[in-house]
Design an enzyme around this catalytic site. Sequence first.
Site, mmCIF file in Angstrom:
data_model
loop_
_atom_site.group_PDB
_atom_site.id
_atom_site.type_symbol
_atom_site.label_atom_id
_atom_site.label_comp_id
_atom_site.label_asym_id
_atom_site.label_seq_id
_atom_site.Cartn_x
_atom_site.Cartn_y
_atom_site.Cartn_z
ATOM 1 C CB CYS A 116 103.245 101.525 61.133
ATOM 2 S SG CYS A 116 104.534 99.801 60.727
ATOM 3 C CG HIS A 256 100.226 100.139 63.289
ATOM 4 N ND1 HIS A 256 100.110 99.603 62.464
ATOM 5 C CD2 HIS A 256 101.796 99.945 64.075
ATOM 6 C CE1 HIS A 256 101.569 98.903 62.260
ATOM 7 N NE2 HIS A 256 102.932 99.322 62.110
ATOM 8 C CG ASN A 286 103.202 95.771 62.247
ATOM 9 O OD1 ASN A 286 101.900 96.106 60.896
ATOM 10 N ND2 ASN A 286 104.300 96.292 62.154
HETATM 11 O O1 UT7 Z 1 105.504 98.454 63.641
HETATM 12 C C1 UT7 Z 1 105.970 99.622 63.190
HETATM 13 C C2 UT7 Z 1 106.712 99.472 65.170
HETATM 14 N N1 UT7 Z 1 107.206 98.847 65.558
HETATM 15 C C3 UT7 Z 1 106.739 98.728 66.272
HETATM 16 O O2 UT7 Z 1 106.443 99.233 67.226
HETATM 17 C C4 UT7 Z 1 107.989 97.686 67.137
HETATM 18 C C5 UT7 Z 1 107.688 97.993 69.027
HETATM 19 N N2 UT7 Z 1 108.554 97.058 69.246
HETATM 20 C C6 UT7 Z 1 107.886 96.137 69.813
HETATM 21 O O3 UT7 Z 1 107.318 95.248 69.768
HETATM 22 C C7 UT7 Z 1 108.941 94.948 70.925
HETATM 23 O O4 UT7 Z 1 110.394 95.555 71.275
HETATM 24 C C8 UT7 Z 1 109.282 94.101 70.294
HETATM 25 C C9 UT7 Z 1 107.795 92.313 70.069
HETATM 26 C C10 UT7 Z 1 109.889 93.783 69.234
HETATM 27 C C11 UT7 Z 1 110.076 92.984 71.180
HETATM 28 O O5 UT7 Z 1 109.779 92.804 72.270
HETATM 29 P P1 UT7 Z 1 110.849 93.186 73.704
HETATM 30 O O6 UT7 Z 1 109.478 92.638 75.032
HETATM 31 O O7 UT7 Z 1 110.899 94.824 73.836
HETATM 32 O O8 UT7 Z 1 111.058 92.898 73.833
HETATM 33 P P2 UT7 Z 1 113.315 92.672 73.745
HETATM 34 O O9 UT7 Z 1 113.925 93.690 72.323
HETATM 35 O O10 UT7 Z 1 113.915 93.835 74.923
HETATM 36 O O11 UT7 Z 1 114.270 91.644 74.716
HETATM 37 C C12 UT7 Z 1 114.091 90.614 75.410
HETATM 38 C C13 UT7 Z 1 114.896 89.465 75.359
HETATM 39 C C14 UT7 Z 1 115.736 89.006 74.772
HETATM 40 O O12 UT7 Z 1 116.876 88.331 75.647
HETATM 41 P P3 UT7 Z 1 117.761 88.847 76.301
HETATM 42 O O13 UT7 Z 1 119.036 89.430 76.184
HETATM 43 O O14 UT7 Z 1 116.901 89.649 77.494
HETATM 44 O O15 UT7 Z 1 118.687 87.356 76.819
HETATM 45 C C15 UT7 Z 1 115.280 88.773 73.238
HETATM 46 O O16 UT7 Z 1 116.649 88.183 72.664
HETATM 47 O O17 UT7 Z 1 114.026 88.721 73.978
HETATM 48 C C16 UT7 Z 1 114.617 87.552 73.626
HETATM 49 N N3 UT7 Z 1 113.666 87.129 71.868
HETATM 50 C C17 UT7 Z 1 112.717 86.767 71.836
HETATM 51 N N4 UT7 Z 1 112.681 85.342 72.661
HETATM 52 C C18 UT7 Z 1 112.569 84.756 71.976
HETATM 53 C C19 UT7 Z 1 113.562 88.741 71.376
HETATM 54 N N5 UT7 Z 1 112.732 87.483 69.988
HETATM 55 C C20 UT7 Z 1 112.471 86.786 70.636
HETATM 56 C C21 UT7 Z 1 111.808 86.222 70.655
HETATM 57 N N6 UT7 Z 1 111.312 84.647 70.847
HETATM 58 N N7 UT7 Z 1 111.232 86.171 69.195
#
Ligand code: UT7
Length: 350
Positions: A116, A256, A286
């Site tokens: 990115c 970004h 993104n």
């Molecule tokens: O551009 C390149 C660089 N990339 C980035 O900068 C991305 C950086 N990361 C992020 O933006 C975030 O980590 C994400 C948006 C990818 C994920 O958000 P998060 O707040 O870090 O969520 P998480 O991965 O910690 O997941 C929390 C919970 C999980 O459920 P449990 O295990 O707590 O029950 C996931 O399974 O949210 C769940 N989850 C979702 N729930 C509903 C993950 N994706 C989804 C979804 N809808 N789409």
Amino acid sequence: MTRIRAAITGVGGYVPEYRLTNDEISRMVDTSDEWIMTRIGIKERRILKEDGKATSDMGAEAVKQLLIKTNTDPSEIDMIICGVVTPDMLFPATANIIADKTNIRNAFGFDLNAGCSSFLYAITTASKFVESGSHKKVIVVGADKMSSIVDYQDRATCPIFGDGAAAVLLEPTSEDIGIVDSIVQSDGAGRIYLHQKAGGSLKPPTFETIANREHYVYQEGQPVFKWAVSKMADVSVEIMKRNNLTSESLDWLVPHQANMRIIDATANRMGLDKDKVMINIQRFGNTTSATLPLCLWDWESQLRKGDNIILAAFGAGFTWGAIYLKWAYDGKLLNGMARKPEVSKIHTEL
Ligand code: UT7
């Protein structure tokens, strides 16, 4: 000796028409508009749906618009760099394909992949050629068809990405405008958290890699999030400090567009009010290499000559960086799309 800087003298952009909404994504995977808006901040993203269309088609549309807006003949372009992680093919370079589609011949052209941060890396690279005097009209494209590598069965990644392209023209100037400073860094140890497992020389495509869905984006969101917040903010604050910029004297942050929470954290560390931050993540998601130039494209009409702008990015690699530039022209467009004449003047004098 006159100091030469590279100035952005025009912006072109392109996003596909199809809007993939959170409601439609909620019918593909177990998610909701509320989760996506709260955790990421995206309402919809554009998707290139037409068969046979690729990253280069979006890049070529952006370049065509850029050439018209800057009143530039393709034969004048002596260099074209395409920041991209979803090239049309592994080879030849998408920059070469875009050049062909826009009738740019004999230019020094290549792709640059820094996740990115690709556009930020490409601008930094291009500016050195302009500053050296070796190249005078350089196009930098940021383009990605992320929908070609996104797994629409994976709720952790599919809401994040969209397709799009934008391009800028860089030209030499001796005025006190243009790209002043840049910090670009990387740490390959971060590659384990964000990559595409198969399709390269490590794991060429097989029936097994396809069955295992290894040709899609693989991301461990939390570590990427933590690195992104700290690294993007660190370099943005550092570049402010070493150029004596304050939250008052800085006019715009162009971050970004990966996650609203990462953008907010970066702006907070810089002490910036939100009205100085370019944010279009809610409309485009993104778009990887295209996020920064798409912001410039969106905000072009509001930009004024001399505006202090910081561009900041973080991406796979890991890669990250920040650029400080002084905007080169008043964005108020003449005759719909033409560039203001005084901008043309700055290059012909050199
Ligand atoms: O551009 C390149 C660089 N990339 C980035 O900068 C991305 C950086 N990361 C992020 O933006 C975030 O980590 C994400 C948006 C990818 C994920 O958000 P998060 O707040 O870090 O969520 P998480 O991965 O910690 O997941 C929390 C919970 C999980 O459920 P449990 O295990 O707590 O029950 C996931 O399974 O949210 C769940 N989850 C979702 N729930 C509903 C993950 N994706 C989804 C979804 N809808 N789409």
